[in-house]
Design a protein around this motif. Structure first.
Motif, short mmCIF file in Angstrom:
data_model
loop_
_atom_site.label_atom_id
_atom_site.label_comp_id
_atom_site.label_asym_id
_atom_site.label_seq_id
_atom_site.Cartn_x
_atom_site.Cartn_y
_atom_site.Cartn_z
N GLY A 268 0.81 -1.21 0.00
CA GLY A 268 0.00 0.00 0.00
C GLY A 268 0.84 1.26 0.00
N ALA A 269 1.88 1.27 0.85
CA ALA A 269 2.77 2.44 0.89
C ALA A 269 3.48 2.63 -0.44
CB ALA A 269 3.79 2.27 2.02
N LEU A 270 3.90 1.53 -1.07
CA LEU A 270 4.54 1.62 -2.37
C LEU A 270 3.58 2.16 -3.43
CD1 LEU A 270 6.96 1.02 -4.21
CD2 LEU A 270 6.07 -1.31 -4.48
N GLY A 271 2.35 1.68 -3.42
CA GLY A 271 1.37 2.15 -4.39
C GLY A 271 1.02 3.62 -4.22
N VAL A 272 0.86 4.05 -2.98
CA VAL A 272 0.56 5.46 -2.71
C VAL A 272 1.71 6.36 -3.17
CG1 VAL A 272 0.19 7.15 -0.86
CG2 VAL A 272 -1.04 4.96 -0.83
N TRP A 273 2.93 5.90 -2.90
CA TRP A 273 4.10 6.69 -3.32
C TRP A 273 4.24 6.72 -4.84
CZ3 TRP A 273 8.44 4.71 -5.90
CH2 TRP A 273 9.49 5.62 -6.09
N ALA A 274 4.11 5.55 -5.49
CA ALA A 274 4.30 5.48 -6.94
C ALA A 274 3.23 6.26 -7.69
CB ALA A 274 4.28 4.01 -7.38
N ALA A 275 1.99 6.25 -7.20
CA ALA A 275 0.91 6.98 -7.85
C ALA A 275 0.85 8.44 -7.43
CB ALA A 275 -0.42 6.30 -7.56
N ARG A 276 1.73 8.84 -6.50
CA ARG A 276 1.79 10.22 -6.00
C ARG A 276 0.42 10.70 -5.52
NH1 ARG A 276 4.97 13.24 -10.79
NH2 ARG A 276 3.57 11.91 -12.01
N LEU A 277 -0.19 9.88 -4.68
CA LEU A 277 -1.49 10.22 -4.10
C LEU A 277 -1.29 11.10 -2.88
CD1 LEU A 277 -3.21 6.72 -4.32
CD2 LEU A 277 -3.54 8.67 -5.85
N SER A 278 -2.17 12.07 -2.72
CA SER A 278 -2.08 12.99 -1.59
C SER A 278 -2.93 12.55 -0.41
CB SER A 278 -2.49 14.40 -2.02
OG SER A 278 -3.89 14.43 -2.35
N GLY A 279 -3.95 11.69 -0.67
CA GLY A 279 -4.87 11.30 0.39
C GLY A 279 -5.93 12.34 0.67
N LEU A 280 -6.02 13.37 -0.16
CA LEU A 280 -6.98 14.47 0.04
C LEU A 280 -7.98 14.49 -1.11
CD1 LEU A 280 -4.46 17.23 1.18
CD2 LEU A 280 -6.13 16.05 2.62
N SER B 265 -5.83 3.17 5.96
CA SER B 265 -7.18 2.76 5.58
C SER B 265 -7.14 1.51 4.72
CB SER B 265 -7.88 3.89 4.83
OG SER B 265 -7.30 4.09 3.55
N LEU B 266 -6.11 1.38 3.90
CA LEU B 266 -5.96 0.20 3.05
C LEU B 266 -5.77 -1.06 3.91
CD1 LEU B 266 -3.86 0.13 -0.18
CD2 LEU B 266 -3.53 -1.68 1.49
N ILE C 205 -13.54 -8.41 -2.46
CA ILE C 205 -12.84 -7.19 -2.08
C ILE C 205 -12.98 -6.10 -3.14
CG2 ILE C 205 -10.57 -7.82 -3.04
CD1 ILE C 205 -9.39 -6.69 -0.41
N VAL C 206 -13.00 -6.49 -4.43
CA VAL C 206 -13.14 -5.50 -5.50
C VAL C 206 -14.51 -4.84 -5.44
CG1 VAL C 206 -13.30 -5.20 -8.00
CG2 VAL C 206 -11.43 -6.52 -7.02
N PHE C 207 -15.56 -5.64 -5.33
CA PHE C 207 -16.90 -5.08 -5.32
C PHE C 207 -17.22 -4.37 -4.01
CE2 PHE C 207 -17.58 -8.24 -8.76
CZ PHE C 207 -17.94 -7.34 -9.74
N ALA C 208 -16.57 -4.77 -2.91
CA ALA C 208 -16.75 -4.04 -1.65
C ALA C 208 -16.24 -2.61 -1.78
CB ALA C 208 -16.03 -4.77 -0.52
N TYR C 209 -15.06 -2.45 -2.37
CA TYR C 209 -14.53 -1.11 -2.59
C TYR C 209 -15.36 -0.33 -3.60
CZ TYR C 209 -10.23 -1.97 0.03
OH TYR C 209 -9.33 -2.22 1.02
N PHE D 200 -10.30 8.18 -8.40
CA PHE D 200 -10.24 6.89 -9.09
C PHE D 200 -8.93 6.16 -8.75
CE2 PHE D 200 -13.21 4.97 -11.78
CZ PHE D 200 -14.08 5.92 -12.30
N ALA D 201 -7.82 6.86 -8.86
CA ALA D 201 -6.53 6.23 -8.60
C ALA D 201 -6.43 5.74 -7.17
CB ALA D 201 -5.40 7.22 -8.90
N GLU D 202 -7.02 6.48 -6.25
CA GLU D 202 -6.99 6.08 -4.84
C GLU D 202 -7.72 4.76 -4.63
OE1 GLU D 202 -9.05 8.06 -1.06
OE2 GLU D 202 -7.44 9.29 -1.88
N GLU D 203 -8.90 4.63 -5.24
CA GLU D 203 -9.65 3.38 -5.09
C GLU D 203 -8.94 2.22 -5.77
OE1 GLU D 203 -12.15 2.93 -3.13
OE2 GLU D 203 -12.08 5.04 -2.58
#
Length: 326
Positions: free
Chosen positions: A151-163, A187-188, A241-245, A272-275
Protein backbone atom coordinates in the motif's frame (compact mmCIF):
# COMPACT_ATOMS: atom_id res chain seq x y z
CA UNK A 1 -39.53 19.56 21.18
CA UNK A 2 -38.36 15.96 20.75
CA UNK A 3 -34.65 15.30 21.17
CA UNK A 4 -33.73 18.91 21.97
CA UNK A 5 -31.00 19.97 24.41
CA UNK A 6 -30.54 23.59 25.46
CA UNK A 7 -27.15 25.17 26.21
CA UNK A 8 -25.56 28.63 26.05
CA UNK A 9 -24.57 29.68 22.55
CA UNK A 10 -20.96 30.43 23.54
CA UNK A 11 -20.52 26.82 24.72
CA UNK A 12 -21.35 25.39 21.30
CA UNK A 13 -18.83 24.49 18.58
CA UNK A 14 -18.08 27.24 16.09
CA UNK A 15 -19.95 25.60 13.21
CA UNK A 16 -23.05 25.19 15.39
CA UNK A 17 -22.80 28.82 16.53
CA UNK A 18 -22.80 29.88 12.88
CA UNK A 19 -25.82 27.67 12.17
CA UNK A 20 -27.72 28.96 15.17
CA UNK A 21 -26.88 32.62 14.56
CA UNK A 22 -27.89 32.41 10.92
CA UNK A 23 -31.40 31.24 11.85
CA UNK A 24 -33.91 33.85 12.96
CA UNK A 25 -35.91 32.78 16.01
CA UNK A 26 -39.54 32.35 15.06
CA UNK A 27 -42.59 31.01 16.81
CA UNK A 28 -42.79 28.22 14.24
CA UNK A 29 -39.39 26.68 15.11
CA UNK A 30 -40.33 23.11 15.95
CA UNK A 31 -38.79 19.68 15.51
CA UNK A 32 -40.85 16.82 14.20
CA UNK A 33 -40.92 13.60 16.21
CA UNK A 34 -37.90 11.55 15.22
CA UNK A 35 -35.74 14.60 14.52
CA UNK A 36 -32.64 15.36 16.60
CA UNK A 37 -32.36 19.12 17.09
CA UNK A 38 -30.44 21.48 19.37
CA UNK A 39 -31.74 24.57 21.08
CA UNK A 40 -29.31 27.40 21.81
CA UNK A 41 -29.74 30.24 24.25
CA UNK A 42 -28.48 33.49 22.79
CA UNK A 43 -28.08 36.96 24.25
CA UNK A 44 -31.04 38.14 26.25
CA UNK A 45 -32.40 34.63 26.58
CA UNK A 46 -33.49 34.43 22.94
CA UNK A 47 -33.75 30.78 21.83
CA UNK A 48 -32.18 29.59 18.60
CA UNK A 49 -32.83 26.22 17.04
CA UNK A 50 -30.77 24.14 14.65
CA UNK A 51 -31.57 20.77 13.08
CA UNK A 52 -28.61 18.47 13.68
CA UNK A 53 -29.78 15.22 12.12
CA UNK A 54 -32.64 12.76 11.92
CA UNK A 55 -32.94 10.41 14.89
CA UNK A 56 -32.14 7.01 13.38
CA UNK A 57 -31.35 5.11 16.59
CA UNK A 58 -34.48 2.92 16.51
CA UNK A 59 -33.99 1.39 13.01
CA UNK A 60 -30.27 1.02 13.66
CA UNK A 61 -30.99 -0.80 16.92
CA UNK A 62 -33.48 -3.10 15.19
CA UNK A 63 -31.01 -3.97 12.41
CA UNK A 64 -28.32 -4.64 15.02
CA UNK A 65 -30.67 -6.92 16.93
CA UNK A 66 -31.58 -8.78 13.73
CA UNK A 67 -27.90 -9.24 12.92
CA UNK A 68 -27.14 -10.66 16.37
CA UNK A 69 -30.14 -13.01 16.28
CA UNK A 70 -29.29 -14.37 12.81
CA UNK A 71 -25.62 -14.90 13.69
CA UNK A 72 -26.43 -16.78 16.89
CA UNK A 73 -29.25 -18.80 15.29
CA UNK A 74 -27.04 -19.98 12.44
CA UNK A 75 -23.60 -20.24 14.08
CA UNK A 76 -24.55 -21.09 17.68
CA UNK A 77 -21.83 -20.66 20.30
CA UNK A 78 -19.25 -19.93 17.65
CA UNK A 79 -21.44 -17.05 16.57
CA UNK A 80 -21.56 -15.81 20.16
CA UNK A 81 -17.77 -15.92 20.37
CA UNK A 82 -17.54 -14.18 17.02
CA UNK A 83 -19.80 -11.37 18.25
CA UNK A 84 -17.69 -11.01 21.39
CA UNK A 85 -14.61 -10.78 19.18
CA UNK A 86 -16.36 -8.15 17.08
CA UNK A 87 -17.06 -6.14 20.23
CA UNK A 88 -13.42 -6.36 21.30
CA UNK A 89 -12.34 -5.32 17.79
CA UNK A 90 -14.64 -2.30 17.99
CA UNK A 91 -13.20 -1.35 21.37
CA UNK A 92 -9.66 -1.52 19.95
CA UNK A 93 -10.64 0.50 16.89
CA UNK A 94 -12.53 3.25 18.71
CA UNK A 95 -10.52 3.17 21.93
CA UNK A 96 -6.99 2.96 20.53
CA UNK A 97 -6.72 3.42 16.77
CA UNK A 98 -8.95 6.46 16.23
CA UNK A 99 -7.53 8.46 19.18
CA UNK A 100 -3.98 7.58 18.10
CA UNK A 101 -4.66 8.73 14.54
CA UNK A 102 -6.39 11.90 15.73
CA UNK A 103 -3.36 12.88 17.82
CA UNK A 104 -0.96 12.47 14.90
CA UNK A 105 0.61 9.10 15.72
CA UNK A 106 2.27 7.31 12.73
CA UNK A 107 -0.72 5.99 10.80
CA UNK A 108 0.92 2.88 9.36
CA UNK A 109 2.28 1.82 12.76
CA UNK A 110 -1.15 2.38 14.29
CA UNK A 111 -2.72 0.23 11.56
CA UNK A 112 -0.25 -2.62 12.09
CA UNK A 113 -0.44 -2.60 15.89
CA UNK A 114 -4.20 -2.13 16.00
CA UNK A 115 -4.82 -4.60 13.18
CA UNK A 116 -2.66 -7.24 14.87
CA UNK A 117 -4.51 -6.76 18.16
CA UNK A 118 -7.88 -7.02 16.39
CA UNK A 119 -6.88 -10.19 14.56
CA UNK A 120 -5.53 -11.72 17.78
CA UNK A 121 -8.82 -11.08 19.57
CA UNK A 122 -11.05 -12.12 16.68
CA UNK A 123 -9.21 -15.34 15.80
CA UNK A 124 -8.69 -16.71 19.31
CA UNK A 125 -12.11 -15.72 20.62
CA UNK A 126 -13.95 -17.18 17.62
CA UNK A 127 -11.84 -20.29 17.01
CA UNK A 128 -10.21 -21.06 20.35
CA UNK A 129 -6.58 -21.47 21.38
CA UNK A 130 -4.89 -24.07 19.20
CA UNK A 131 -1.99 -24.50 16.80
CA UNK A 132 -4.49 -24.23 13.96
CA UNK A 133 -5.56 -20.75 15.10
CA UNK A 134 -1.95 -19.76 15.78
CA UNK A 135 -0.90 -20.70 12.24
CA UNK A 136 -3.75 -18.55 10.89
CA UNK A 137 -2.67 -15.68 13.14
CA UNK A 138 0.97 -15.90 12.00
CA UNK A 139 -0.13 -15.96 8.37
CA UNK A 140 -2.33 -12.93 9.03
CA UNK A 141 0.53 -10.95 10.60
CA UNK A 142 2.86 -11.60 7.67
CA UNK A 143 0.07 -10.72 5.23
CA UNK A 144 -0.62 -7.47 7.11
CA UNK A 145 3.03 -6.47 6.75
CA UNK A 146 2.91 -7.30 3.03
CA UNK A 147 -0.31 -5.31 2.56
CA UNK A 148 1.09 -2.27 4.38
CA UNK A 149 4.28 -2.37 2.33
CA UNK A 150 2.44 -2.73 -0.96
CA UNK A 151 0.00 0.00 0.00
CA UNK A 152 2.77 2.44 0.89
CA UNK A 153 4.54 1.62 -2.37
CA UNK A 154 1.37 2.15 -4.39
CA UNK A 155 0.56 5.46 -2.71
CA UNK A 156 4.10 6.69 -3.32
CA UNK A 157 4.30 5.48 -6.94
CA UNK A 158 0.91 6.98 -7.85
CA UNK A 159 1.79 10.22 -6.00
CA UNK A 160 -1.49 10.22 -4.10
CA UNK A 161 -2.08 12.99 -1.59
CA UNK A 162 -4.87 11.30 0.39
CA UNK A 163 -6.98 14.47 0.04
CA UNK A 164 -9.58 13.28 -2.44
CA UNK A 165 -12.77 13.82 -0.42
CA UNK A 166 -14.46 16.70 1.40
CA UNK A 167 -13.97 14.83 4.68
CA UNK A 168 -10.20 14.56 4.32
CA UNK A 169 -9.97 18.22 3.28
CA UNK A 170 -11.99 19.22 6.35
CA UNK A 171 -9.77 16.99 8.49
CA UNK A 172 -6.69 18.72 7.08
CA UNK A 173 -8.02 22.00 8.46
CA UNK A 174 -8.58 20.50 11.91
CA UNK A 175 -5.43 18.38 12.34
CA UNK A 176 -1.83 19.49 12.30
CA UNK A 177 1.01 17.12 11.52
CA UNK A 178 -1.25 14.39 10.16
CA UNK A 179 0.18 12.62 7.09
CA UNK A 180 -2.68 11.92 4.72
CA UNK A 181 -0.62 9.60 2.54
CA UNK A 182 0.09 7.48 5.62
CA UNK A 183 -3.58 7.73 6.57
CA UNK A 184 -4.50 6.39 3.13
CA UNK A 185 -2.16 3.43 3.64
CA UNK A 186 -3.69 2.88 7.08
CA UNK A 187 -7.18 2.76 5.58
CA UNK A 188 -5.96 0.20 3.05
CA UNK A 189 -4.71 -2.09 5.84
CA UNK A 190 -7.84 -1.73 7.96
CA UNK A 191 -10.19 -2.34 5.03
CA UNK A 192 -8.59 -5.70 4.31
CA UNK A 193 -8.74 -7.09 7.85
CA UNK A 194 -12.07 -8.88 7.59
CA UNK A 195 -11.51 -10.75 4.35
CA UNK A 196 -7.92 -11.50 5.39
CA UNK A 197 -9.18 -13.15 8.57
CA UNK A 198 -11.60 -15.27 6.56
CA UNK A 199 -8.89 -16.42 4.15
CA UNK A 200 -6.22 -17.31 6.70
CA UNK A 201 -8.45 -19.30 9.04
CA UNK A 202 -9.93 -21.17 6.08
CA UNK A 203 -6.50 -22.17 4.80
CA UNK A 204 -5.28 -23.24 8.23
CA UNK A 205 -8.41 -25.34 8.77
CA UNK A 206 -8.02 -26.91 5.32
CA UNK A 207 -4.47 -28.08 6.12
CA UNK A 208 -5.57 -29.56 9.45
CA UNK A 209 -8.44 -31.41 7.81
CA UNK A 210 -6.12 -32.71 5.12
CA UNK A 211 -3.81 -34.06 7.83
CA UNK A 212 -6.73 -35.81 9.53
CA UNK A 213 -7.82 -37.36 6.24
CA UNK A 214 -4.31 -38.27 5.13
CA UNK A 215 -2.02 -38.93 8.08
CA UNK A 216 0.62 -40.37 5.72
CA UNK A 217 0.93 -37.16 3.64
CA UNK A 218 4.23 -35.29 3.77
CA UNK A 219 4.32 -31.60 4.59
CA UNK A 220 4.93 -30.78 0.93
CA UNK A 221 1.90 -32.87 -0.05
CA UNK A 222 -0.17 -30.98 2.52
CA UNK A 223 1.05 -27.64 1.14
CA UNK A 224 0.26 -28.51 -2.47
CA UNK A 225 -3.17 -29.89 -1.57
CA UNK A 226 -3.89 -26.83 0.57
CA UNK A 227 -2.87 -24.56 -2.30
CA UNK A 228 -5.35 -26.29 -4.60
CA UNK A 229 -8.08 -25.38 -2.12
CA UNK A 230 -6.61 -21.89 -1.73
CA UNK A 231 -6.70 -21.20 -5.46
CA UNK A 232 -10.43 -21.85 -5.50
CA UNK A 233 -10.78 -19.57 -2.50
CA UNK A 234 -8.77 -16.82 -4.19
CA UNK A 235 -10.88 -17.00 -7.33
CA UNK A 236 -14.02 -16.16 -5.33
CA UNK A 237 -12.55 -13.84 -2.69
CA UNK A 238 -10.98 -11.31 -5.06
CA UNK A 239 -14.47 -10.47 -6.30
CA UNK A 240 -15.51 -9.77 -2.73
CA UNK A 241 -12.84 -7.19 -2.08
CA UNK A 242 -13.14 -5.50 -5.50
CA UNK A 243 -16.90 -5.08 -5.32
CA UNK A 244 -16.75 -4.04 -1.65
CA UNK A 245 -14.53 -1.11 -2.59
CA UNK A 246 -16.59 -0.32 -5.69
CA UNK A 247 -19.79 -0.27 -3.64
CA UNK A 248 -18.29 1.97 -0.94
CA UNK A 249 -17.12 4.51 -3.53
CA UNK A 250 -20.07 4.16 -5.90
CA UNK A 251 -21.28 7.78 -5.65
CA UNK A 252 -17.81 9.13 -6.34
CA UNK A 253 -17.32 6.76 -9.27
CA UNK A 254 -20.68 7.69 -10.83
CA UNK A 255 -19.94 11.40 -10.44
CA UNK A 256 -16.55 11.10 -12.08
CA UNK A 257 -17.96 9.03 -14.93
CA UNK A 258 -20.40 11.85 -15.74
CA UNK A 259 -17.54 14.21 -16.57
CA UNK A 260 -17.16 12.53 -19.98
CA UNK A 261 -13.39 12.59 -19.81
CA UNK A 262 -11.05 10.22 -21.68
CA UNK A 263 -10.53 6.96 -19.83
CA UNK A 264 -6.81 7.50 -19.24
CA UNK A 265 -7.46 10.94 -17.78
CA UNK A 266 -10.37 9.64 -15.69
CA UNK A 267 -8.28 6.83 -14.21
CA UNK A 268 -5.55 9.31 -13.31
CA UNK A 269 -7.87 11.48 -11.20
CA UNK A 270 -7.10 11.13 -7.51
CA UNK A 271 -10.44 9.58 -6.41
CA UNK A 272 -10.24 6.89 -9.09
CA UNK A 273 -6.53 6.23 -8.60
CA UNK A 274 -6.99 6.08 -4.84
CA UNK A 275 -9.65 3.38 -5.09
CA UNK A 276 -7.58 1.41 -7.61
CA UNK A 277 -4.48 1.46 -5.38
CA UNK A 278 -6.55 0.57 -2.33
CA UNK A 279 -8.26 -2.32 -4.10
CA UNK A 280 -5.14 -3.75 -5.73
CA UNK A 281 -2.98 -3.34 -2.63
CA UNK A 282 -5.47 -5.19 -0.45
CA UNK A 283 -6.05 -7.74 -3.20
CA UNK A 284 -2.36 -8.58 -3.56
CA UNK A 285 -1.99 -8.88 0.22
CA UNK A 286 -5.02 -11.18 0.27
CA UNK A 287 -3.66 -13.43 -2.47
CA UNK A 288 -0.25 -13.64 -0.77
CA UNK A 289 -1.93 -14.67 2.48
CA UNK A 290 -2.95 -18.00 0.92
CA UNK A 291 0.55 -19.47 0.32
CA UNK A 292 1.88 -17.79 3.48
CA UNK A 293 -0.78 -19.26 5.76
CA UNK A 294 -0.77 -22.63 3.98
CA UNK A 295 3.00 -22.86 4.41
CA UNK A 296 2.87 -21.95 8.10
CA UNK A 297 0.05 -24.46 8.69
CA UNK A 298 1.89 -27.23 6.83
CA UNK A 299 4.97 -26.66 8.98
CA UNK A 300 3.11 -26.59 12.30
CA UNK A 301 0.58 -29.39 11.79
CA UNK A 302 1.42 -32.80 13.23
CA UNK A 303 4.06 -34.89 11.47
CA UNK A 304 3.17 -37.54 8.94
CA UNK A 305 2.56 -41.11 9.92
CA UNK A 306 4.11 -43.64 7.60
CA UNK A 307 1.58 -45.54 5.61
CA UNK A 308 3.28 -48.75 6.53
CA UNK A 309 2.81 -48.10 10.23
CA UNK A 310 -0.88 -48.75 9.89
CA UNK A 311 -0.07 -52.27 8.90
CA UNK A 312 3.05 -52.63 11.03
CA UNK A 313 1.39 -55.12 13.39
CA UNK A 314 2.13 -58.57 12.01
CA UNK A 315 -0.87 -60.56 11.08
CA UNK A 316 -1.51 -63.74 12.94
CA UNK A 317 -0.64 -66.78 10.92
CA UNK A 318 -3.63 -68.83 10.12
CA UNK A 319 -3.40 -72.27 11.67
CA UNK A 320 -2.48 -74.86 9.20
CA UNK A 321 -5.07 -77.50 8.62
CA UNK A 322 -3.53 -80.75 7.59
CA UNK A 323 -6.04 -83.04 6.15
CA UNK A 324 -5.18 -86.63 5.90
CA UNK A 325 -6.84 -88.14 2.96
CA UNK A 326 -6.19 -91.54 3.27
Amino acid sequence: MSGVSARPLQDCPAWEQDTATARRPTSTSRARPGWAASAYVGEGGTPYYALVTIDRLLPLALFTLAFVVVVIAVAGWKGVRGLIGLGVAGAIFFGFMLPALATGRPAVAVALVGGSAIMFAVLYLAHGISMRTTSAFVGTLVSLLATAGLGALGVWAARLSGLSTDETIALAGQSEGLSFTALLTCSLVIAGLGVLNDTTITQASAVWELRAAGPHLSRWDLFTAGMRIGRDHIASTIYTIVFAYAGAALSTLVLLSLYSQPLDLLLSTEPFAEEIVRTLGSGIGLVLSVPLTTGVAALTVGSAVAAASASATPRRAKPAHDHDHG
